[in-house]
Design an enzyme around this catalytic site. Sequence first.
Site, PDB file in Angstrom:
ATOM      1  N   LYS A 147     -10.644 -17.388   9.754  1.00 53.42           N
ATOM      2  CA  LYS A 147      -9.398 -16.873  10.337  1.00 53.42           C
ATOM      3  C   LYS A 147      -9.184 -17.515  11.702  1.00 53.42           C
ATOM      4  CE  LYS A 147      -6.170 -13.822   9.215  1.00 53.42           C
ATOM      5  NZ  LYS A 147      -5.579 -13.700   7.864  1.00 53.42           N
ATOM      6  N   GLY A 244       4.661  -0.323   9.024  1.00 55.33           N
ATOM      7  CA  GLY A 244       4.886  -1.753   9.186  1.00 55.33           C
ATOM      8  C   GLY A 244       5.851  -2.283   8.143  1.00 55.33           C
ATOM      9  N   GLY A 246       7.420  -5.460   8.306  1.00 56.68           N
ATOM     10  CA  GLY A 246       7.645  -6.883   8.530  1.00 56.68           C
ATOM     11  C   GLY A 246       7.835  -7.588   7.200  1.00 56.68           C
ATOM     12  N   VAL A 248       5.723  -8.692   4.861  1.00 61.42           N
ATOM     13  CA  VAL A 248       4.984  -8.115   3.747  1.00 61.42           C
ATOM     14  C   VAL A 248       5.391  -6.665   3.533  1.00 61.42           C
ATOM     15  CG1 VAL A 248       2.707  -7.451   2.886  1.00 61.42           C
ATOM     16  CG2 VAL A 248       3.026  -9.679   3.967  1.00 61.42           C
ATOM     17  N   TYR A 250       8.082  -5.003   4.293  1.00 55.07           N
ATOM     18  CA  TYR A 250       9.422  -4.832   3.732  1.00 55.07           C
ATOM     19  C   TYR A 250       9.439  -5.245   2.261  1.00 55.07           C
ATOM     20  CZ  TYR A 250      14.456  -4.839   3.162  1.00 55.07           C
ATOM     21  OH  TYR A 250      15.733  -4.562   2.722  1.00 55.07           O
TER      22      TYR A 250
END
Length: 393
Positions: A147, A244, A246, A248, A250
Amino acid sequence: FFFFFFFFFFFFFFFKQKTAYEMLRSLVGSEMCIRDFFFFKQKTAYEISACLVGSEMCIRDRGIIIMSEFFKSITPYGHEQVMFCYDKETGLKAIIAVHDTTMGPALGGTRIWDYKSDDDALYDVLRLSQGMTYKNAAANLKLGGGKGVIIGDAKKIKNAELFRIYGRLVETFKGKYITAEDVNTTVEDMEYVHEETEHVAGLKESSGDPSPYTALGVYNGIKSAFKYKYGVDTLKDVRIAVQGTGKVGYGVCELLHNEGAKLIVADINKDNVEKAINILGATEAKGNIIEQECDIFAPCALGAVLSVENIPKLKCSIVAGAANNVLVDDDAGKLIHDSGILYVPDFIINAGGVISVYYGLNGKFSHDKAVAKVEEIFNSVQNILAVSYTHLR
């Protein structure tokens, strides 16, 4: 002799109370050489950072070793490599962590976040990269876990040159780490990274934006968890609190809405909330969304949201969402189980994005094959829950 004694005395007390990262920050500059210290003479900041990173070593030269708690904190996670980068001209501050490459090169996206501290950034990248190892292995992909995080406010620091410099950092891994988009980064941003390295996935000419596939996997995981607990195949009229909304989050809401679920939403970006309300008929959470009365709590923002302090406040029977590392620690996992709440492991349910990226690595992306593999998450969740609850009885 007097000069050497004076130098050693100054060096020891100057650095005695500093962590390795504080030392690094005090030393690095774009191409600065540390001429004041004879054993760093002629070394660039990048070379200094290379000698600073490692599990136990902070600075080692001519028998001088200064141990740091900062690097000791990396060791328990079992990482193979952690690299820090600072570029003076662009202001880039980044960390890339490679956790494990047993299954293949470490693949994991790069996110931009305005962390409260550098320690928070390190903590996040260590846990995220470890989670990518589990995620890729559980999805049976020939990939390891890694990451990247870039520290700062995405609205202020994003520019083409910053991503090009970051691409050079990725290139130093020589294929051991493959990056892609993540929170606050886009396919377009990755195109700039690609100008400096081939080790970028999810580009326009391959699999593209992975977020729709992540959302599809989460949707299938939520359906699977609900069926496992209640034996019902539909989510119609099921109350789902989504933290959340955003890209993903949404996308998950859209799929849930199409099946008739009743949505309760929250997001730090009020525009995202308004969009879900106006288009999907969602209801905005009143107060803390973790405490909302619902059937399913779906964390789809950042991780580490459930702890022993707030789990008792949950008013749901299932936790299943897109966020990585939802549980703060093992104690939180034990408590959520003891509370009778069904928890779907995040590295199982949110694997859709990395699955799509994996299918595009060879340059011959097949949307149909990627979707078919992502939809297998439904059965994976069923199997894991069955084994888990059998083992824990």
